[in-house]
Scaffold this active site. Structure first.
Site, mmCIF file in Angstrom:
data_model
loop_
_atom_site.group_PDB
_atom_site.id
_atom_site.type_symbol
_atom_site.label_atom_id
_atom_site.label_comp_id
_atom_site.label_asym_id
_atom_site.label_seq_id
_atom_site.Cartn_x
_atom_site.Cartn_y
_atom_site.Cartn_z
ATOM 1 N N LYS A 1 -16.356 -54.140 17.252
ATOM 2 C CA LYS A 1 -14.959 -53.746 17.481
ATOM 3 C C LYS A 1 -14.882 -52.260 17.801
ATOM 4 O O LYS A 1 -15.643 -51.461 17.234
ATOM 5 C CB LYS A 1 -14.137 -54.091 16.224
ATOM 6 C CG LYS A 1 -12.628 -53.956 16.398
ATOM 7 C CD LYS A 1 -11.914 -54.410 15.128
ATOM 8 C CE LYS A 1 -10.410 -54.266 15.233
ATOM 9 N NZ LYS A 1 -9.705 -54.699 13.989
ATOM 10 N N SER B 1 -5.991 -57.885 14.607
ATOM 11 C CA SER B 1 -6.272 -56.972 15.698
ATOM 12 C C SER B 1 -7.682 -57.116 16.281
ATOM 13 O O SER B 1 -7.943 -56.558 17.343
ATOM 14 C CB SER B 1 -6.073 -55.530 15.226
ATOM 15 O OG SER B 1 -6.978 -55.227 14.181
ATOM 16 N N SER C 1 -6.832 -58.862 10.102
ATOM 17 C CA SER C 1 -7.327 -58.694 11.467
ATOM 18 C C SER C 1 -8.662 -59.357 11.803
ATOM 19 O O SER C 1 -9.035 -59.408 12.970
ATOM 20 C CB SER C 1 -7.413 -57.214 11.808
ATOM 21 O OG SER C 1 -6.122 -56.745 12.070
HETATM 22 N N1 GLN Z 1 -1.428 -57.334 11.520
HETATM 23 C C1 GLN Z 1 -1.655 -56.418 10.457
HETATM 24 C C2 GLN Z 1 -1.181 -55.046 10.855
HETATM 25 O O1 GLN Z 1 -0.731 -54.904 11.919
HETATM 26 C C3 GLN Z 1 -3.098 -56.387 10.102
HETATM 27 C C4 GLN Z 1 -3.897 -55.571 10.995
HETATM 28 C C5 GLN Z 1 -5.304 -55.371 10.532
HETATM 29 O O2 GLN Z 1 -5.795 -56.094 9.672
HETATM 30 N N2 GLN Z 1 -5.941 -54.327 11.071
HETATM 31 O O3 GLN Z 1 -1.262 -54.108 10.131
#
Ligand code: GLN
Length: 433
Positions: A39, A114, A138
């Site tokens: 990532k 994400s 994410s």
């Molecule tokens: N969707 C959640 C957020 O926007 C989780 C994102 C993540 O785990 N990086 O914060």
């Protein structure tokens, strides 16, 4: 096998990769010659690392994250950096500054986020394994939406040295793969103590998945099947749980009352931490050069307004507000109380059961552009954020389809019992494959 180079020229029609390393060197070891994607918020020496943000465009880290060092010493070939929501802020990968990733199961839909690029790269067969990060879901959300496996390890089990921070008290780097065995193998490589991460624990992971779950007690929280959860998704997950019962486990109904405040606690905490973590992006050391003839304040404002996306700016403002004098007690301090209640609820339930199971996401993957207001997007995280607030391990394993799209079964365990959630996921996977 001797060391060599992987020629990697993927047909990336999903926009899963932000950077591709065509000639990816590999060495000897557990992952010798295996293509692994990373990532883009994880630092890779000599390879651009942007967090899918314009503010880091062109930034080439001078060092490797600990997990990247470990991948390299296990012989893996790092073949590219994957697309994501900018700085990890999102649930769809639509918040990338470099265009959304498409879901390989249906290109009219999002891959989740994400870590959407990592999930799409695996689901489409471009790589066997990938690293993601999970602050509030994410890893698990894109795993569920793309029909692959993803583990959010216990807080402290994997070093975050070299991870570009979004919300440190919540996030972990974790393994993603097509199968539970792959995820377990990748976990063996990345877990363990690192003196460069003060939150890391001396808990290496050396485990071979076992499919025997006879006598296991599984808590089934009513909130995971309540309002807001698509009945078609709930039905698929219920039949997966019935499968676990066939394998000799017993399910026990339970309740997590603190879930009423979990999402609010998560969004206050993560925005506060983000406002502080992202203050360093000033256009002086990284990103588009600030106009040094202007006052520091004007230059800082100009660079950040131009180079951060809408969602990132929204969260910086929310977090800065929540931390400001006079409001701190009202928001941040209250969020920490709610967070402690979530932790206590899990502790109580885990005194009676071994794992907790439910859907990973309340719905299947959304259509591209479907979630246009931030609040409805935030609501989709309701089933994943509790594990981050409590620091416990949680895995998503594919468990069937609803309306043609993959559904994920989420299994949470006690802190540092990552082995157990892996075993339950493995037992399920073996029984249905
Ligand atoms: N969707 C959640 C957020 O926007 C989780 C994102 C993540 O785990 N990086 O914060």
């Amino acid at each position: 096998m001797s060391s060599g180079t992987i020629l990697f020229e993927p047909d990336d029609r999903y926009n899963a990769f932000l950077t591709v390393c065509n000639h990816a060197p590999y060495g000897n070891g557990k992952l010798s010659g295996i293509a692994v994607a990373v990532k883009d918020n994880i630092s890779t020496r000599g390879i651009e690392t942007t967090c899918a943000s314009k503010i880091l465009k062109g930034y080439v880290p001078p060092y490797d994250a600990r997990v990247v060092e470990l991948l390299k010493s296990s012989g893996a070939a790092i073949v590219g950096k994957t697309n994501m929501d900018e700085f990890g802020m999102g649930t769809t990968t639509e918040n990338s500054a470099f265009g959304p990733t498409l879901n390989p199961c249906d290109t009219g839909r999002v891959p989740g986020g994400s870590s959407g690029g990592s999930a799409a790269a695996i689901a489409s067969g471009m790589v066997q394994m990938a690293l993601g990060t999970d602050t509030g879901g994410s890893i698990r959300c894109p795993a569920a939406f793309c029909g692959i496996v993803g583990l959010k390890p216990s807080y402290g089990r994997v070093s975050r040295y070299g991870l570009i921070a979004y919300a440190n008290s919540l996030e972990q780097i974790g393994p993603m793969g097509k199968t539970v065995s792959d995820v377990s193998t990748l976990m063996e490589v990345i877990a363990g103590y690192d003196r460069h991460d003060s939150t890391s624990h001396d808990k290496p992971y050396t485990h071979t998945p076992r499919a025997d779950i006879r006598g296991l007690k599984i808590g089934i929280p009513q909130e995971y099947f309540g309002a807001g959860v698509d009945p078609a998704v709930a039905a698929v997950v219920r039949s997966a749980i019935a499968k676990l019962e066939e394998l000799g486990a017993a399910s026990v109904p339970c309740s997590i009352p603190s879930m009423e405040y979990a999402l609010a606690a998560y969004y206050v905490t993560c925005t506060c931490e983000a406002s502080s973590n992202l203050a360093r992006f000033d256009g002086v050391r990284y990103g588009p050069a600030a106009d040094t003839k202007k006052s520091w304040h004007d230059a800082y404002q100009e660079v950040r307004a131009a180079a951060f996306g809408t969602e990132v700016r929204r969260r910086i403002m929310l977090g800065t507000f929540a931390l400001s004098s006079g409001y701190y007690g009202k928001y941040y301090a209250k969020a920490q109380v709610a967070r402690e209640n979530v932790r206590k609820d899990f502790e109580r339930i885990f005194s009676e059961v071994d794992v907790i199971a439910g859907p990973t996401m309340p719905t299947v993957a959304f259509r591209l552009g479907e979630k246009s207001d931030p609040l409805s997007m935030y609501l989709a995280d309701i089933l994943t954020v509790p594990a981050n607030l409590a620091g416990i391990p949680s895995i998503s394993v594919p468990c069937g389809r609803a309306g043609g799209m993959p559904v994920g079964l989420q299994i949470m365990g006690r802190q540092f019992e990552d082995e157990r959630v892996i075993d339950v996921a493995y037992a399920y996977e073996q029984a249905v494959s």
